[in-house]
Design a protein around this motif. Structure first.
Motif, PDB file in Angstrom:
ATOM      1  N   LEU A 117     -43.268  -8.622  49.872  1.00 36.75           N
ATOM      2  CA  LEU A 117     -41.881  -8.640  49.400  1.00 36.75           C
ATOM      3  C   LEU A 117     -40.990  -7.929  50.411  1.00 36.75           C
ATOM      4  N   VAL A 118     -39.989  -8.640  50.879  1.00 27.74           N
ATOM      5  CA  VAL A 118     -39.095  -8.083  51.892  1.00 27.74           C
ATOM      6  C   VAL A 118     -37.643  -8.400  51.546  1.00 27.74           C
ATOM      7  N   ALA A 119     -36.754  -7.613  52.121  1.00 28.33           N
ATOM      8  CA  ALA A 119     -35.327  -7.944  52.129  1.00 28.33           C
ATOM      9  C   ALA A 119     -35.038  -8.548  53.495  1.00 28.33           C
ATOM     10  N   GLY A 120     -34.538  -9.775  53.495  1.00 30.55           N
ATOM     11  CA  GLY A 120     -34.223 -10.451  54.746  1.00 30.55           C
ATOM     12  C   GLY A 120     -32.720 -10.608  54.892  1.00 30.55           C
ATOM     13  N   ILE A 121     -32.193 -10.166  56.022  1.00 32.81           N
ATOM     14  CA  ILE A 121     -30.761 -10.287  56.302  1.00 32.81           C
ATOM     15  C   ILE A 121     -30.627 -11.252  57.479  1.00 32.81           C
ATOM     16  N   TYR A 122     -29.852 -12.294  57.273  1.00 38.46           N
ATOM     17  CA  TYR A 122     -29.770 -13.391  58.235  1.00 38.46           C
ATOM     18  C   TYR A 122     -28.316 -13.615  58.609  1.00 38.46           C
ATOM     19  N   LEU A 123     -28.042 -13.698  59.901  1.00 34.59           N
ATOM     20  CA  LEU A 123     -26.661 -13.988  60.315  1.00 34.59           C
ATOM     21  C   LEU A 123     -26.639 -14.775  61.613  1.00 34.59           C
ATOM     22  N   GLY A 124     -25.536 -15.437  61.820  1.00 31.35           N
ATOM     23  CA  GLY A 124     -25.351 -16.213  63.039  1.00 31.35           C
ATOM     24  C   GLY A 124     -24.732 -15.349  64.126  1.00 31.35           C
ATOM     25  N   VAL A 125     -24.912 -15.777  65.356  1.00 36.54           N
ATOM     26  CA  VAL A 125     -24.334 -15.100  66.519  1.00 36.54           C
ATOM     27  C   VAL A 125     -23.370 -16.076  67.174  1.00 36.54           C
ATOM     28  N   GLU A 126     -22.171 -15.596  67.479  1.00 31.50           N
ATOM     29  CA  GLU A 126     -21.134 -16.445  68.068  1.00 31.50           C
ATOM     30  C   GLU A 126     -20.529 -15.726  69.272  1.00 31.50           C
ATOM     31  N   GLY A 127     -19.739 -16.458  70.054  1.00 34.05           N
ATOM     32  CA  GLY A 127     -19.094 -15.867  71.225  1.00 34.05           C
ATOM     33  C   GLY A 127     -19.662 -16.466  72.495  1.00 34.05           C
ATOM     34  N   ASP A 128     -19.916 -15.621  73.511  1.00 30.96           N
ATOM     35  CA  ASP A 128     -20.440 -16.110  74.791  1.00 30.96           C
ATOM     36  C   ASP A 128     -21.861 -16.642  74.666  1.00 30.96           C
ATOM     37  N   ILE A 129     -22.604 -16.117  73.699  1.00 30.41           N
ATOM     38  CA  ILE A 129     -23.901 -16.707  73.391  1.00 30.41           C
ATOM     39  C   ILE A 129     -23.913 -17.077  71.906  1.00 30.41           C
ATOM     40  N   THR A 130     -24.782 -17.992  71.561  1.00 27.85           N
ATOM     41  CA  THR A 130     -24.893 -18.406  70.159  1.00 27.85           C
ATOM     42  C   THR A 130     -26.364 -18.394  69.760  1.00 27.85           C
ATOM     43  N   GLY A 131     -26.597 -18.288  68.470  1.00 31.15           N
ATOM     44  CA  GLY A 131     -27.963 -18.262  67.976  1.00 31.15           C
ATOM     45  C   GLY A 131     -28.016 -17.632  66.599  1.00 31.15           C
ATOM     46  N   HIS A 132     -29.124 -16.988  66.312  1.00 33.10           N
ATOM     47  CA  HIS A 132     -29.348 -16.412  64.984  1.00 33.10           C
ATOM     48  C   HIS A 132     -30.047 -15.070  65.110  1.00 33.10           C
ATOM     49  N   ILE A 133     -29.846 -14.249  64.107  1.00 33.98           N
ATOM     50  CA  ILE A 133     -30.514 -12.958  64.008  1.00 33.98           C
ATOM     51  C   ILE A 133     -31.080 -12.838  62.598  1.00 33.98           C
ATOM     52  N   MET A 134     -32.273 -12.293  62.508  1.00 37.49           N
ATOM     53  CA  MET A 134     -32.810 -11.915  61.204  1.00 37.49           C
ATOM     54  C   MET A 134     -33.292 -10.469  61.287  1.00 37.49           C
ATOM     55  N   PHE A 135     -33.057  -9.728  60.223  1.00 39.73           N
ATOM     56  CA  PHE A 135     -33.582  -8.369  60.134  1.00 39.73           C
ATOM     57  C   PHE A 135     -34.335  -8.262  58.822  1.00 39.73           C
ATOM     58  N   PHE A 136     -35.595  -7.858  58.896  1.00 40.80           N
ATOM     59  CA  PHE A 136     -36.429  -7.719  57.705  1.00 40.80           C
ATOM     60  C   PHE A 136     -36.749  -6.258  57.439  1.00 40.80           C
ATOM     61  N   LEU A 137     -36.704  -5.894  56.183  1.00 38.57           N
ATOM     62  CA  LEU A 137     -37.169  -4.577  55.739  1.00 38.57           C
ATOM     63  C   LEU A 137     -38.113  -4.793  54.570  1.00 38.57           C
ATOM     64  N   GLU A 138     -39.235  -4.112  54.567  1.00 32.59           N
ATOM     65  CA  GLU A 138     -40.117  -4.128  53.404  1.00 32.59           C
ATOM     66  C   GLU A 138     -39.296  -3.669  52.194  1.00 32.59           C
ATOM     67  N   LYS A 139     -39.527  -4.264  51.031  1.00 28.78           N
ATOM     68  CA  LYS A 139     -38.662  -4.036  49.874  1.00 28.78           C
ATOM     69  C   LYS A 139     -38.558  -2.554  49.509  1.00 28.78           C
ATOM     70  N   GLY A 140     -39.678  -1.824  49.577  1.00 26.39           N
ATOM     71  CA  GLY A 140     -39.643  -0.395  49.271  1.00 26.39           C
ATOM     72  C   GLY A 140     -38.768   0.374  50.245  1.00 26.39           C
ATOM     73  N   SER A 141     -38.829   0.001  51.531  1.00 27.78           N
ATOM     74  CA  SER A 141     -37.976   0.635  52.548  1.00 27.78           C
ATOM     75  C   SER A 141     -36.509   0.337  52.277  1.00 27.78           C
ATOM     76  N   ALA A 142     -36.236  -0.916  51.889  1.00 31.42           N
ATOM     77  CA  ALA A 142     -34.854  -1.303  51.582  1.00 31.42           C
ATOM     78  C   ALA A 142     -34.328  -0.488  50.398  1.00 31.42           C
ATOM     79  N   ARG A 143     -35.150  -0.303  49.378  1.00 32.42           N
ATOM     80  CA  ARG A 143     -34.739   0.482  48.205  1.00 32.42           C
ATOM     81  C   ARG A 143     -34.477   1.933  48.598  1.00 32.42           C
ATOM     82  N   HIS A 144     -35.323   2.457  49.472  1.00 32.21           N
ATOM     83  CA  HIS A 144     -35.145   3.847  49.913  1.00 32.21           C
ATOM     84  C   HIS A 144     -33.803   4.021  50.634  1.00 32.21           C
ATOM     85  N   LEU A 145     -33.490   3.087  51.539  1.00 30.88           N
ATOM     86  CA  LEU A 145     -32.235   3.184  52.299  1.00 30.88           C
ATOM     87  C   LEU A 145     -31.017   3.042  51.392  1.00 30.88           C
TER      88      LEU A 145
END
Length: 205
Positions: free
Chosen positions: A66-94
Motif C-alpha cells: 500500500l502506497v501513496a502515489g503522487i503523479y504530475l506532468g512536467v512542462e517547459g523546456d523539457i516535458t515528461g512525467h514525475i511520480m513520487f511514492f511513499l509507503e502508506k505508513g510513511s505518508a501517514r506519519h508525514l
C-alpha cells in the motif's frame, strides 16, 4: 545536431550525471521537507537505479504494497512525467507531523489528502528546481494527482504513457529520517527529446 539519447542507449558516463542530479535533488527535497515540517530531517545517500518499467512494482516493495502515489506532468523546456511514492505508513506519519495531530482511522480524509498533496508538491518541486538550476532550463510541474492504493494498481495507470517513452525508467530511492525511517521513491520520466536536452545542457551531448 543533438544526439538522440534514450535510457536504452545511455552510457555509464551519462548515467553518472543523472545519478548526480538525483543526489542533488534528493538533498534539496530533504531540506524542503525539514522546513515544511519544522524539524530535523536527515537523508541517506539515495540509490539511483535504471529499471525496466515492469520491474518497478517489485522495486518499491512489491505490487501489493500500500502506497501513496503522487503523479504530475512536467512542462517547459523539457516535458515528461514525475511520480513520487511513499509507503502508506510513511505518508501517514508525514501528514500527522504536518498537521500537528494524530490521524484517526485507516483512510485519509479530505484535509489529510490535501496535506499529502502539499508534501508531494514540496518534494517533487525541490527535485525539479534542482534540475532547472543545474541545466538552466525552465521546468514547471503540473497540478498533482494523488492515489492511495496497492502499488501495482497505481502503476497500471501511467504504464501506457511510460511505455511510449521506452522500457527503462530512472528511479531515485531516498530514505528520509526524522524520528522515524521514511522511504520514498522518485521516478522521473522525461520524454525522448528531453533526455537529449538535459544532457546537452550539461555539455554531455
Amino acid at each position: 545536431m543533438e544526439k538522440e539519447i534514450t535510457l536504452e542507449t545511455m552510457s555509464e558516463e551519462y548515467f553518472d550525471v543523472l545519478k548526480e542530479l538525483g543526489n542533488i535533488g534528493a538533498g534539496n527535497a530533504t531540506t524542503a521537507l525539514a522546513q515544511l515540517l519544522n524539524c530535523k530531517v536527515d537523508m541517506q545517500v539515495p540509490q539511483v537505479r535504471l529499471l525496466d518499467f515492469k520491474d518497478l512494482g517489485a522495486a518499491i516493495g512489491g505490487e501489493e504494497r500500500l502506497v501513496a502515489g503522487i503523479y504530475l506532468g512536467v512542462e517547459g523546456d523539457i516535458t515528461g512525467h514525475i511520480m513520487f511514492f511513499l509507503e502508506k505508513g510513511s505518508a501517514r506519519h508525514l501528514v500527522s507531523k504536518l498537521m500537528g495531530m494524530e490521524l484517526e482511522g485507516e483512510e485519509f480524509n479530505e484535509m489529510e489528502i490535501s496535506a499529502l498533496k502539499e508534501i508531494g508538491n514540496i518534494i517533487t518541486g525541490a527535485y525539479l528546481n534542482s534540475l532547472a538550476t543545474i541545466t538552466n532550463m525552465m521546468i514547471y510541474p503540473s497540478v498533482p494527482d494523488i492515489c492511495i492504493d496497492m502499488a501495482g494498481a497505481i502503476l497500471s495507470v501511467p504504464a501506457i504513457e511510460f511505455g511510449a517513452v521506452g522500457d527503462k525508467i530512472l528511479m531515485i530511492q531516498t530514505r528520509f529520517l526524522d524520528d522515524t525511517d521514511l522511504e520514498g521513491y522518485f521516478i522521473l520520466v522525461p520524454d525522448l527529446e528531453s533526455y537529449g536536452k538535459i544532457l546537452h545542457s550539461l555539455g554531455m551531448a
